[in-house]
Design an enzyme around this catalytic site. Structure first.
Site, short mmCIF file in Angstrom:
data_model
loop_
_atom_site.label_atom_id
_atom_site.label_comp_id
_atom_site.label_asym_id
_atom_site.label_seq_id
_atom_site.Cartn_x
_atom_site.Cartn_y
_atom_site.Cartn_z
N SER A 157 0.84 -1.19 0.00
CA SER A 157 0.00 0.00 0.00
C SER A 157 0.88 1.25 0.00
CB SER A 157 -0.97 -0.06 1.17
OG SER A 157 -1.99 0.90 1.05
N ASP A 252 -10.11 -3.67 -4.89
CA ASP A 252 -9.21 -2.65 -4.34
C ASP A 252 -9.27 -1.42 -5.23
OD1 ASP A 252 -7.15 -1.11 -3.31
OD2 ASP A 252 -5.61 -2.65 -3.54
N HIS A 282 -8.27 -4.95 -0.76
CA HIS A 282 -7.05 -4.28 -0.33
C HIS A 282 -6.71 -4.73 1.10
CE1 HIS A 282 -4.17 -0.91 -0.38
NE2 HIS A 282 -4.42 -0.82 0.92
#
Length: 310
Positions: A157, A252, A282
């Site tokens: 991320s 995501d 995600h």
């Protein structure tokens, strides 16, 4: 495909508990809840040979590093791992289970950098900390017992975003030499308006509002998002960057920009392996304790790193 049954069970659990989205919480509440959620889903931390806490000079003051060593002797390769959390949440504790698994599976020393968080320290503070950490590792390789010719960087991320930014900075600064980059559902463009951003608005999952909330904390001025160190997809050239492993998730909002970055790297002549995990949300990479695909993705990442760091 539909949301994977294991991920759907987690979503249903959140719904039943009335878990609020992190972007509706105060920063203190969000930071505590994020770490609690990650620890609950990460699985039992694997034992490693040793874990050492170091403090090294950083651009904003002392910079904490956590060093994981496997049960192996000799001069080992090293992975610089950068935790996720939207540049706003997280700490080395956030990535602890990931770092332990990769240390053992790759057979490398793993170093986690405790970079400064926004909004207290907005862009480019985290980037500068990550650069300082990488340069310290390369300069002190003998002390660390690692091979300065076998350094990889990885992150998930926002950590993937910072890993990509580090490769750009290292190219421009002439080092340190990086052998590989592992980018797990990275943010790559602050102004992304992709189908995956528009599609994902489920308040029980990481969604487009989450993305906007994090960017809003990270960028003191929205114009800073045009800087390639904030939005690597905006770099004029990606040529000469290290080979990459890019992992994305179907459910995501960052899916499309991560895959666009993989395509841009490939178009610039950088060897890339892209793997999308269908049915996954995600954050799944950090949920190896409850999601089979989280464990599979970590194994895949380890396989790629082990090959790159031979």
């Amino acid at each position: 495909m539909p949301l994977h049954p294991q991920a759907e069970a987690m979503r249903a659990q959140r719904a039943a508990a009335g878990t609020p989205p992190l972007y509706t919480c105060t920063l203190a509440e969000a930071r505590a809840a994020d770490l609690a959620d990650i620890r609950a889903a990460a699985g039992n931390p694997e034992p490693v040979g040793s874990v050492e806490e170091l403090t090294v000079p950083g651009p904003g003051g002392p910079l904490p590093l956590r060093v994981y060593r496997p049960e192996r002797d000799g001069r080992l390769p090293v992975l610089l791992y950068l935790f996720g959390g939207g540049w706003t949440l997280g700490s080395p504790d956030t990535g602890d289970a990931i770092c332990r698994r990769l240390t053992n599976a790759v057979g490398c020393v793993t170093v986690s950098v405790g970079y400064r968080l926004a909004p207290e320290h907005p862009f480019p503070a985290a980037v500068h900390d990550v650069i300082a950490g990488a340069e310290w590792i390369a300069a002190n390789a003998a002390e660390l017992g690692v091979d300065p010719e076998r350094i990889a960087v990885g992150g998930d991320s926002a950590g993937g975003n910072l890993a990509a930014a580090l490769t750009l900075a290292a190219r421009e600064r002439g080092g340190p030499a990086l052998r590989h980059q592992l980018l797990v559902y990275p943010n790559t463009d602050h102004a992304a308006d992709t189908p995956s951003v528009r599609e994902h608005d489920d308040p029980l999952l990481f969604n487009r509002r989450s993305v906007a909330w994090y960017w809003g904390h990270y960028l003191a001025d929205p114009a800073d998002g045009a800087d390639p160190l904030a939005s690597p997809l905006r770099a004029p050239s990606l040529a000469g960057l290290p080979p990459a492993t890019v992992i994305t998730a179907e459910y995501d909002p960052l899916r499309d920009e991560g895959e666009a970055y993989a395509r841009a790297l490939r178009a610039a002549g950088v060897p890339v392996e892209l793997r999308r995990y269908d049915g996954m949300p995600h954050g799944f990479f950090a949920m190896a304790g409850v999601l089979d695909d989280g464990r599979d993705a970590q194994r895949h990442a380890a396989d790629r790193l082990r090959e790159a760091l031979r």
